[in-house]
Design a protein around this motif. Structure first.
Motif, PDB file in Angstrom:
ATOM      1  N   ILE A  44      71.342 -37.862 -37.538  1.00 42.76           N
ATOM      2  CA  ILE A  44      69.951 -37.580 -37.857  1.00 42.76           C
ATOM      3  C   ILE A  44      69.300 -37.022 -36.600  1.00 42.76           C
ATOM      4  N   PHE A  90      66.221 -37.129 -35.025  1.00 45.37           N
ATOM      5  CA  PHE A  90      64.902 -37.766 -35.051  1.00 45.37           C
ATOM      6  C   PHE A  90      63.925 -36.930 -34.226  1.00 45.37           C
ATOM      7  N   ASP A 119      69.430 -38.558 -27.230  1.00 48.36           N
ATOM      8  CA  ASP A 119      70.539 -38.836 -28.129  1.00 48.36           C
ATOM      9  C   ASP A 119      70.052 -38.872 -29.577  1.00 48.36           C
ATOM     10  N   ARG A 156      73.397 -35.330 -34.008  1.00 46.32           N
ATOM     11  CA  ARG A 156      74.629 -36.080 -34.209  1.00 46.32           C
ATOM     12  C   ARG A 156      74.342 -37.555 -33.993  1.00 46.32           C
ATOM     13  N   ASP A 206      72.136 -44.085 -36.387  1.00 45.33           N
ATOM     14  CA  ASP A 206      72.467 -44.160 -34.968  1.00 45.33           C
ATOM     15  C   ASP A 206      72.754 -45.614 -34.606  1.00 45.33           C
TER      16      ASP A 206
END
Ligand code: ADP
Ligand code: MG
Length: 710
Positions: free
Chosen positions: A268, A270, A302, A307, A437
């Motif tokens: 995702i 974000f 991240d 990813r 995540d």
């Protein structure tokens, strides 16, 4: 929880269908067919686990005697530490008055002779022969003239046997077994070595390019240098190559797990919407530490990437991990996703939920607690809100994975790990959400080399700075003789309304004995503190019972908690200000550090008192008392006890290395990890690295299953 498509098992790539069996290598030759090995010797070698030529080739010296640093016997003076080489010219066993029997031998070199003495070892009379050439290290003392007291000795050659060592070389000493001396092993290897090395030339799992990148020797050359080095540096260069290979193989496995978790799963992206994160940041009553800012950026980047995040957040107790986790959870929430925080026990889950609610203040994000303590009705309600997406932030135990809890839109899973858990559990987590995540939090400061070994599949963020204004825990080291004073001090604290811990080490391997001693200590403390409320908590208690005691302690219904080392790592009882650790010397420093983290959590001054007898462990305990930096303590612990002991053998979960040494090979490990990730990213199935693939199969075939699911 939405059971999504199960993960592809991450077993190593298999040999393609119809591929030919690997060609027979000379190195597979059974050991009895080697030069100088008959059936009898073959049996002895098998006892040492040496079954074929390859095993013999990898049977490398376990130490080296450096004959280039030999002292001439004529030059020995009392008080010296020295290594000497000499022939046995006479020997015998002397009785002494007190019944101790002493083996003595006189050895000679070109410069003189000296008497060597081994008290209490009369059996050496059968081991050493007249004419044997010995290499001895030890000290020279004055006793009716000079006398040598060997610490170690090695028979280099028997009577009449040639020996080049007399001239000064590096002398390999091999592991041996009863019936087969290290000299025989050495000769056996020497007789076969050229042929073995020749066969090894075609058998290198690391290709030229990789070896160049890593700066390590070809396999055959490394083995050559280990078996017959001309200097200690050469032997070390050989070891380094084999160490690299070990570390690299493990990192390849890690890299493949990582690839599966990150690269091959849709993630995702974000967005930095900030409508929850910013007000939260503004509402915090303190400024973030530099480390928190750095780590938040790592996590933010991240999470923003399309990813999956698969990250470890490492930081000492009190370093501010929970705050960081909450930032990440709010990032997920403001993107319309749910975030789950999982703790190892219900008590910790409850505590986390309370902390989140407190930290959030007016920030509009709801916290839903899901534990077994909810009534059936409450449970149903919570599960419903999670399923329809009303619950933004969900806190529960690891059972969240097991119970069939459906999230409507799970975007982030935070795992408060506390105790290390393995790759396998992490993969189970990966299984939970399609592309949630993952952030694993660990409160165990460990040296980086250990982190890379245990968590090689994760990206690592470290909170290595403590928030300011934390009151230090006053740590004192006291001899057992001061125990009465310590007890008086505890009494004073409790009379002022504080609470205390008494911690006892695991006394014995046997759990029964362990329990017995904790119970006895408990009874004697009860007699000493008849007017206080005491409770005992130990490892053999059922979980519910433990929970009950911990809750009572947390609620202030117990004054003194007597425990073996089972106090929950994360438990937070602000009013507990004293910890007395009995037999402190039996604990590792890292363990002590985790224990000490239980106090100093409130506004009152806190104390950690280590009781110990004997001077032996003083130095170690002093290091501990002098700092509260968990990473520094972990490094010291590792230096003093070796990494295997860092958490107690039982839970270390570390792979055993034959050649690598995590303490000294830190740089090599980083390199191994870098190379492994690069190769797996470029060539996930290792199709372009056939030799490597084959070697991984041969060596890790079974163990590699750990890296697959189920
Ligand atoms: P951890 O989860 O790493 O053990 P916490 O997140 O619980 O640590 O933080 C410990 C305490 O320090 C909490 O009371 C928290 O509110 C506080 N804290 C966290 N970050 C800071 C900071 N930057 N400055 C001051 N206090 C902080
Ligand atoms: Mg992401």
């Amino acid at each position: 929880m939405g059971r999504v498509k199960p993960l592809k098992p991450i077993v190593l790539p298999t040999t393609p269908e119809g591929a030919e069996l690997p060609a027979y290598s000379e190195l597979d030759r059974p050991i009895q067919f080697l030069k100088g090995v008959g059936p009898k010797r073959a049996d002895l070698l098998k006892k040492m686990g040496l079954l074929n030529a390859r095993d013999l080739l990898f049977h490398v010296p376990h130490r080296y005697e450096d004959a280039s640093t030999i002292t001439r016997i004529g030059a020995l003076d009392p008080g010296m530490e020295a290594t000497i080489i000499g022939r046995v010219v006479s020997k015998g066993v002397l009785p002494t008055r007190r019944g101790l029997r002493i083996f003595q031998a006189v050895v000679r070199d070109g410069s003189g002779l000296i008497e060597c003495s081994w008290p209490g070892q009369p059996f050496l009379d059968r081991v050493l022969k007249k004419g044997d050439l010995l290499l001895l290290s030890g000290t020279v003392r004055f006793y009716h003239g000079r006398q040598f007291q060997p610490r170690e000795f090695t028979v280099i050659a028997a009577e009449g046997e040639e020996s080049s060592e007399e001239t000064g070389a590096i002398f390999p000493v091999y592991p041996a077994t009863e019936g087969l001396t290290h000299r025989q092993v050495r000769n056996l290897i020497a007789d076969n070595l050229d042929g073995l090395l020749e066969s090894a030339k075609g058998d290198d799992p690391l290709d030229d390019a990789l070896r160049d990148d890593a700066g390590v020797l070809p396999l055959w050359k490394a083995l050559d240098q280990m078996h017959r080095p001309t200097s200690l540096a050469e032997a070390e260069e050989g070891r380094r190559r084999l160490a690299f290979e070990e570390l690299f193989f493990l990192q390849i496995l890690h890299a493949r797990v990582r690839r599966e978790a990150i690269m091959e799963r849709q993630g995702i992206a974000f967005e930095r919407k900030d409508h929850l994160v910013r007000p939260f940041h503004k509402s915090l009553p303190f400024a973030l530490t530099g480390a928190q800012k750095r780590v938040l950026k790592e996590i933010g980047d991240d999470m923003a990437a399309p990813r999956r995040m698969n990250r470890l957040l490492q930081g000492d107790v009190g370093a501010g991990k929970t705050v960081v986790a909450l930032f990440a959870m709010l990032r997920a929430a403001e993107n319309g996703y749910q975030a789950a925080l999982m703790a190892p026990t219900e008590i910790l889950a409850e505590q986390h939920a309370r902390t989140l609610v407190k930290l959030l203040g007016d920030v509009p994000a709801g916290v839903t607690l899901l534990t077994g303590r909810l009534s059936a009705k409450q449970w149903k309600e919570a599960v419903y809100r999670i399923a329809v997406g009303d619950a933004d932030l969900v806190v529960g135990t690891h059972a969240l994975i097991q119970e069939a809890v459906e999230f409507r839109k799970l975007g982030l899973v935070v795992v408060d790990e506390q105790h290390r858990f393995g790759v396998k559990q992490r993969l189970a987590l990966t299984e939970m959400g399609t592309h949630a995540d993952t952030l694993v939090m660990s409160a165990t400061p460990i040296p980086r080399s250990l982190a890379l070994t245990l968590y090689g599949d994760l990206d690592i963020s470290v909170l290595d700075e403590r928030p300011p204004n934390r009151r230090p825990v006053r740590t004192a080291l006291r001899n057992d003789s001061a125990r009465p004073k310590v007890l008086t001090f505890v009494r004073e604290q409790v009379e002022q309304g504080r609470q205390a811990y008494f911690v006892y080490p695991l006394v014995d391997e046997s759990e029964k004995l362990d329990l017995k001693s904790a119970t006895e200590e408990f009874e004697s403390l009860r007699l000493l503190f008849p007017d206080f409320r005491l409770a005992l908590i130990h490892g053999q208690m059922p979980g519910e019972e433990k929970d009950r005691v911990m809750r009572a302690f947390g609620a202030g219904e117990i004054d003194i908690l007597v425990s073996t080392t089972v106090i929950e790592v994360g438990i937070d009882v602000a009013n507990a200000t004293v910890m007395v650790v009995e037999h402190a010397e039996r604990f590792g420093l890292s363990q002590l550090h985790q224990l000490r983290g239980r106090v100093g959590r409130g506004s009152e001054e806190s104390f950690c008192i280590l009781l110990s007898s004997g001077a032996e462990h003083l130095e170690r305990l002093r290091i501990f008392a002098s700092t509260e930096d968990g990473f520094a303590i972990a490094e010291a612990d590792m230096r003093l006890r070796g990494y295997g002991d860092l958490f107690g053998a039982r839970q270390s979960g570390l792979p055993a290395f034959r050649f690598a040494d995590l303490e000294k090979d830190t740089a090599l490990l980083s390199k191994a990890r870098g190379e492994a990730r690069r190769i797996v990213d470029e060539d996930p199935n290792l199709d372009r690295h056939p030799a490597l693939k084959k070697a991984l199969h041969a060596r890790y075939g079974e163990r590699a299953k750990l890296f697959g699911v189920g």
